[in-house]
Design a protein around this motif. Structure first.
Motif, PDB file in Angstrom:
ATOM      1  N   THR A  52       0.644  -1.306   0.168  1.00 34.18           N
ATOM      2  CA  THR A  52      -0.134  -0.010  -0.049  1.00 34.18           C
ATOM      3  C   THR A  52       0.797   0.941   0.017  1.00 34.18           C
ATOM      4  O   THR A  52       1.784   1.340   0.954  1.00 34.18           O
ATOM      5  N   PRO A  53       0.718   2.209  -0.959  1.00 34.06           N
ATOM      6  CA  PRO A  53       1.410   3.404  -1.049  1.00 34.06           C
ATOM      7  C   PRO A  53       1.293   4.059   0.381  1.00 34.06           C
ATOM      8  O   PRO A  53       0.306   4.298   0.813  1.00 34.06           O
ATOM      9  N   ARG A  54       2.274   4.682   0.937  1.00 36.04           N
ATOM     10  CA  ARG A  54       2.289   5.534   1.843  1.00 36.04           C
ATOM     11  C   ARG A  54       2.936   7.064   1.638  1.00 36.04           C
ATOM     12  O   ARG A  54       3.985   7.018   0.871  1.00 36.04           O
ATOM     13  N   LEU A  55       2.412   7.981   2.230  1.00 31.12           N
ATOM     14  CA  LEU A  55       2.886   9.231   1.946  1.00 31.12           C
ATOM     15  C   LEU A  55       3.539  10.018   3.200  1.00 31.12           C
ATOM     16  O   LEU A  55       2.961   9.669   4.225  1.00 31.12           O
ATOM     17  N   TYR A  56       4.607  10.581   2.732  1.00 35.85           N
ATOM     18  CA  TYR A  56       5.456  11.540   3.904  1.00 35.85           C
ATOM     19  C   TYR A  56       5.613  12.871   3.370  1.00 35.85           C
ATOM     20  O   TYR A  56       5.592  13.017   2.131  1.00 35.85           O
ATOM     21  N   LEU A  57       5.764  13.393   4.372  1.00 32.94           N
ATOM     22  CA  LEU A  57       5.953  15.106   3.822  1.00 32.94           C
ATOM     23  C   LEU A  57       7.690  15.484   4.525  1.00 32.94           C
ATOM     24  O   LEU A  57       7.913  15.072   5.804  1.00 32.94           O
ATOM     25  N   GLY A  58       8.197  16.079   3.654  1.00 31.40           N
ATOM     26  CA  GLY A  58       9.638  16.706   4.444  1.00 31.40           C
ATOM     27  C   GLY A  58       9.430  18.312   4.325  1.00 31.40           C
ATOM     28  O   GLY A  58       9.149  18.902   3.334  1.00 31.40           O
ATOM     29  N   LEU A  59       9.921  18.568   5.578  1.00 29.91           N
ATOM     30  CA  LEU A  59      10.255  20.214   5.759  1.00 29.91           C
ATOM     31  C   LEU A  59      11.608  20.542   5.786  1.00 29.91           C
ATOM     32  O   LEU A  59      12.499  19.977   6.484  1.00 29.91           O
ATOM     33  N   MET A  60      11.919  21.565   4.886  1.00 30.97           N
ATOM     34  CA  MET A  60      13.652  22.073   5.277  1.00 30.97           C
ATOM     35  C   MET A  60      13.660  23.388   4.981  1.00 30.97           C
ATOM     36  O   MET A  60      13.116  24.060   4.005  1.00 30.97           O
ATOM     37  N   SER A  61      14.417  23.997   5.930  1.00 32.23           N
ATOM     38  CA  SER A  61      14.630  25.405   5.973  1.00 32.23           C
ATOM     39  C   SER A  61      16.251  25.344   6.358  1.00 32.23           C
ATOM     40  O   SER A  61      16.773  24.950   7.371  1.00 32.23           O
ATOM     41  N   GLY A  62      16.962  25.815   5.432  1.00 38.31           N
ATOM     42  CA  GLY A  62      18.587  25.676   5.608  1.00 38.31           C
ATOM     43  C   GLY A  62      19.325  26.829   5.997  1.00 38.31           C
ATOM     44  O   GLY A  62      18.559  27.884   6.217  1.00 38.31           O
TER      45      GLY A  62
END
Length: 368
Positions: A4-14
């Motif tokens: 089953t596809p799973r969704l993730y979110l990534g947050l980046m501030s460098g």
């Protein structure tokens, strides 16, 4: 494996402090791919507050707490904006991986520490999605540098059995990952990426970065200044090593050029050459061959990319578009991947990169 596809979110501030990058990613059997992304510019007020805390060694606890919350709200709003534009329900996201904003990174002092802000409680509450944060400190607890974290991700997504590849991230700080087939990745921070160039053009033209390298292109390399910059002890250190705004900043640069009458555009061009040379020196030191794949804001600097190609005549230099990930979102995708590793309670293979005594499960999970 769960199909089953799973969704993730990534947050980046460098370290460039230009925007909050959000990447929506999907895990489907063996693949981990970016489905969508957005970059939300920091408001001038929030950016200035963050810069003030990063540059001021004695910020008050009130200032720190306030910006910690405000930055988290901005992160949550960026997530909600992307979900709305993509018509994705929060309930379908397995987790958010939030890097946070580094305000101080000090791995080599007697008491080693690193500090990122962006309250994950706030992000989880405002998005109603589990938020994984605080990725660096467990590595440091085991004696590691806590940075860079992306080589393990680069290995997982970009390694190819019969090829040596170098993944070069040019954000505020530049770092390399050397990939050798199925071996664990090796990498570290090479030194300044865009940070000094951004600071210098902001000082003289009130711009956040040198778009199209127009300012640098109007100047010439000053070789005496270049030699002075290259003489900094950081470049003689052996890996593992990491650095940040605490080391390479406008005050550092002003100290190097004090009492000298350099043309502003020549300093800009010299800073670009400085970034290119320090990157190339480390690539050549660590790998005999292999193509170079560039990501981060530096991938959009045409003069910097040209100089990298010229200084690496025996290699092909691409952006990570050639590996099917937009170069502007590679780090955000990396933190989505790191969130997945934490949710699955997998150790992240980084001890060869950071110098930690062992690989560890990284990050803390904040549930809404």
């Amino acid at each position: 494996m769960n199909k089953t596809p799973r969704l993730y979110l990534g947050l980046m501030s460098g370290t460039s402090l230009d925007a909050i990058d959000v990447a929506l990613c999907e895990r489907n059997e063996g693949s981990f791919v970016q489905k969508a992304g957005t970059a939300i510019e920091l408001t001038p007020d929030l950016r200035q507050k963050l810069l003030s805390i990063c540059n001021e060694k004695h910020a008050s606890l009130h200032q720190l707490g306030e910006v910690d919350h405000q930055f988290a709200v901005a992160c949550a709003e960026a997530v909600n904006s992307l979900l709305k534009s993509e018509n994705v329900q929060a309930s379908s996201i397995s987790a958010i991986g939030s890097h946070g904003q580094t305000i101080y990174h000090s791995p080599d002092t007697e008491v080693a520490f690193t500090q990122q802000i962006g309250d994950a409680n706030v992000i989880a509450a405002y998005t109603q999605i589990a938020c994984v944060a605080d990725f660096r400190r467990m590595d440091m607890a085991y004696g590691g540098q806590g940075a860079p974290l992306v080589p393990a991700f680069h290995q997982a997504l970009f390694a190819k059995n019969d090829q040596q590849r170098i993944i070069l991230n040019i954000g505020g700080i530049a770092n390399i990952s050397v990939l050798n087939g199925t071996q664990h990745a090796f990498g570290y921070d090479t030194g300044p990426g865009n940070m000094l160039m951004d600071a210098w053009i902001n000082l003289h033209h009130q711009k956040t970065y040198d778009k199209g390298a127009w300012f640098a292109s109007s100047g010439a390399v000053n070789h005496s200044l270049l030699s002075l910059l290259l003489a900094d002890p950081y470049f003689a250190l052996t890996a593992p090593k990491s650095t940040g705004r605490e080391k390479f900043n406008l005050a550092w640069l002003k100290e190097k050029i004090k009492n000298q009458n350099y043309q502003a555009q020549d300093v800009q061009r010299t800073l670009l050459e400085f970034t290119a040379l320090t990157i190339v020196d480390q690539i050549e030191l660590q790998s005999k061959d292999g193509s170079v794949y560039v990501c981060g804001g530096g991938a959009l600097n045409p003069l910097l990319m040209q100089r990298l190609s010229t200084l690496l005549p025996n290699r092909e230099v691409y952006t990570t578009e050639a590996l099917a990930i937009n170069p502007m979102y590679v780090e955000a995708v990396a933190f989505a991947w790191l969130a997945e590793q934490r949710i699955l309670e997998k150790k992240v293979p980084l001890k060869a990169v950071t110098g930690a005594s062992r690989d560890a499960i990284l990050g803390c999970v904040y549930l809404p």
